[in-house]
Design a protein around this motif. Structure first.
Motif, short mmCIF file in Angstrom:
data_model
loop_
_atom_site.label_atom_id
_atom_site.label_comp_id
_atom_site.label_asym_id
_atom_site.label_seq_id
_atom_site.Cartn_x
_atom_site.Cartn_y
_atom_site.Cartn_z
N THR A 1 -0.09 -3.52 7.73
CA THR A 1 -1.06 -4.44 7.13
C THR A 1 -2.13 -3.66 6.36
O THR A 1 -2.50 -4.03 5.24
N HIS B 1 -0.37 -14.37 14.14
CA HIS B 1 -0.57 -13.86 12.78
C HIS B 1 -1.98 -13.29 12.56
O HIS B 1 -2.22 -12.57 11.60
N ARG B 2 -2.90 -13.62 13.46
CA ARG B 2 -4.31 -13.33 13.17
C ARG B 2 -4.70 -11.87 13.39
O ARG B 2 -4.25 -11.22 14.33
N GLY B 3 -5.60 -11.38 12.51
CA GLY B 3 -6.15 -10.04 12.68
C GLY B 3 -7.13 -10.03 13.84
O GLY B 3 -7.37 -11.06 14.47
N ILE C 1 -3.07 -3.92 2.43
CA ILE C 1 -4.43 -4.26 1.95
C ILE C 1 -4.90 -3.21 0.93
O ILE C 1 -5.44 -3.55 -0.13
N LEU D 1 -12.47 -3.80 5.69
CA LEU D 1 -11.54 -4.77 5.08
C LEU D 1 -10.11 -4.41 5.48
O LEU D 1 -9.24 -5.28 5.56
N GLN E 1 -4.32 -5.28 13.22
CA GLN E 1 -3.48 -6.46 13.04
C GLN E 1 -2.15 -6.22 13.77
O GLN E 1 -1.58 -5.13 13.67
N THR F 1 0.73 -8.59 8.53
CA THR F 1 1.97 -8.79 7.76
C THR F 1 3.07 -9.23 8.74
O THR F 1 2.96 -9.04 9.96
N SER G 1 -9.02 -6.21 8.48
CA SER G 1 -9.31 -7.65 8.48
C SER G 1 -8.19 -8.45 7.83
O SER G 1 -7.42 -7.92 7.03
N GLY G 2 -8.13 -9.70 8.19
CA GLY G 2 -7.13 -10.60 7.60
C GLY G 2 -5.86 -10.63 8.44
O GLY G 2 -5.71 -9.91 9.42
N ASP G 3 -4.95 -11.51 8.01
CA ASP G 3 -3.71 -11.73 8.77
C ASP G 3 -2.82 -10.49 8.80
O ASP G 3 -2.82 -9.70 7.86
#
Ligand code: F6P
Length: 331
Positions: A142, A62-64, A146, A261, A14, A268, A264-266
Motif C-alpha cells: 500500500t 480494507h481499512r488503514g 501511495i 500519508l 495497512q 491494497t 493512511s488510506g485503504d
C-alpha cells in the motif's frame, strides 16, 4: 487452550485490520474466545482488554490504521513490564497471543513465549518491509502504491514548470519503499540508505538530463539516507536539495516530505490478502499448539518459523530492483 488474544504494536500499517479480521473470525471458528488488547503492549500494562466477536470486525479488513489502536511501549522491554503483561494475560485466561507489528513488537512476542510460556505468533506489520525473513510485510504494498501515485500526480505541476522535486519517503533504515515506488513510477533517481550517497553522481544524472532538454525530475529519498544512529526524519529531502543547489545554483527545485500519508488510506487488495492469509495461518498454528512462530511469505507461500531465527536474519537492498530502477529511469 480456550482463549487467545490479538494486539497491534509499533507503527500501524495497512493490512493490520485484515489480519485482525482473520484472527478473530477464524479463531472463533476454531473454538477460541478471542480478546483484543488495545494499544499494543501498553494495553497489557493497563489491562485494556476487550472480547471480540465476529461482529466486532465487520467491514474492517480494507481499512488503514488498526481498530485495536497501537503504541510503542518501552515498558515491555523491562522485566517489570513483562511481568505486568503476563499478569494481565493470566487474569483473563489468555494462553495464546497474536502480535502484529515490526521487529520491536516481535522481540516482545519472543520474550513472552521463551521466558513466560505464553504461546505467541508474530505477524509482520510495517510499511518498511525491513524484516529479512519474509518477502513482504503488511502495508508495504500500500505504501509503495501511495508513493507511486504521488509521483504520478507531482509530474503534472513539476513538468509544466520544468522543475525538479526531491521527495522524502519512509522506510526507516530500509530503502525498499523508495526503490519499489521509484521503479514503478519512473522516478528519475532513487536514493536508498543501503547505497552510499554521492551528490556528485546524482547531479551528473540531472545535468545529463538537462542536456537532453529534460528539466523535470523526481528524486525519491529514503528518510534514513544518511542515518548514523538516530534517523532525523523530515530533513533528508532538504539536505539533498541543498546539495543539488550547491552544485546547480540555477536549478528550479522544490522538496517535500510525504510523511504519514504513506500509512493512511485503504489497504491494497494485496495487503488485505496478505493480512487475511497470515492471520488465518497464525490461528492454525495456535490450534496446533505451536508457539514462538513468525509468520511470513516466500515465493507466494505463507510459512511460519521460529521467531528467534526469523529475527536473526539480515538482508541488504534488493540490488536487482535498485539497478532496474536506476537503469530504466535513464533519459
Ligand atoms: O516503522 C514504520 C514507520 O512509518 C517508519 O517508516 C517511520 O520512520 C516511522 O514509522 C514513523 O514513526 P512515527 O509514526 O512514530 O512518527
Amino acid at each position: 487452550m480456550k482463549k487467545i488474544g490479538v494486539l497491534t504494536s509499533g507503527g500501524d500499517s495497512q493490512g493490520m485490520n485484515a489480519a485482525i479480521y482473520a484472527v478473530v473470525r477464524y479463531g472463533i471458528q476454531h473454538g477460541f474466545e478471542v480478546y483484543g488488547i488495545r494499544n499494543g503492549y501498553k494495553g497489557l500494562m493497563t489491562d485494556d482488554v476487550v472480547k471480540l466477536t465476529a461482529k466486532s470486525v465487520e467491514g474492517i479488513a480494507h481499512r488503514g490504521g488498526t481498530m485495536l489502536g497501537t503504541a510503542r511501549c518501552l515498558e515491555m522491554k523491562t522485566v517489570e513490564g513483562q511481568q505486568k503483561a503476563v499478569a494481565t494475560l493470566t487474569k483473563h485466561g489468555i494462553e495464546g497471543l497474536v502480535v502484529i507489528g515490526g521487529d520491536g513488537s516481535f522481540a516482545g512476542a519472543k520474550v513472552l513465549s521463551t521466558q513466560y510460556n505464553i504461546k505467541t505468533m508474530a505477524i509482520p506489520g510495517t510499511i518498511d518491509n525491513d524484516l529479512a525473513y519474509t518477502d513482504y510485510t503488511l502495508g508495504f504494498d500500500t505504501a509503495v502504491s501511495i508513493v507511486a501515485n504521488a509521483v504520478k500526480d507531482l509530474r503534472d505541476t513539476m513538468s509544466c514548470n520544468d522543475r525538479t522535486c526531491v521527495v522524502e519517503v519512509m522506510g526507516n533504515r530500509c530503502g525498499d519503499i523508495a526503490v519499489y515506488a521509484g521503479l514503478v513510477s519512473g522516478a528519475e533517481a532513487v536514493l536508498p540508505p543501503e547505497v552510499k550517497y554521492d551528490p556528485d553522481t546524482l547531479v551528473a544524472r540531472l545535468k545529463a538530463n538537462a542536456k537532453k532538454g529534460k528539466l523535470d525530475n523526481i528524486i525519491l529519498v529514503s528518510e534514513g539516507l544518511r542515518s548514523r544512529g538516530e534517523i532525523v526524519k523530515n530533513k533528508e529531502a532538504d539536505f539533498v536539495m541543498e546539495d543539488i543547489l550547491a552544485r546547480m545554483p540555477k536549478i528550479n527545485i522544490r522538496s517535500m516530505v510525504l510523511g504519514h500519508l504513506q500509512r493512511s488510506g485503504d489497504a491494497t487488495a494485496q495487503d488485505r490478502m496478505l493480512g487475511i492469509k497470515m492471520g488465518a495461518h497464525a490461528v492454525k498454528c495456535l490450534a496446533n499448539g505451536l508457539t514462538n512462530r513468525a509468520i511470513g511469505i516466500h515465493n507466494d507461500a505463507i510459512f511460519d518459523e521460529d521467531i528467534v531465527e526469523a529475527l536473526a536474519k539480515t538482508r541488504g537492498l534488493n540490488t536487482e530492483m535498485y539497478e532496474l530502477a536506476n537503469n530504466l529511469s535513464k533519459y
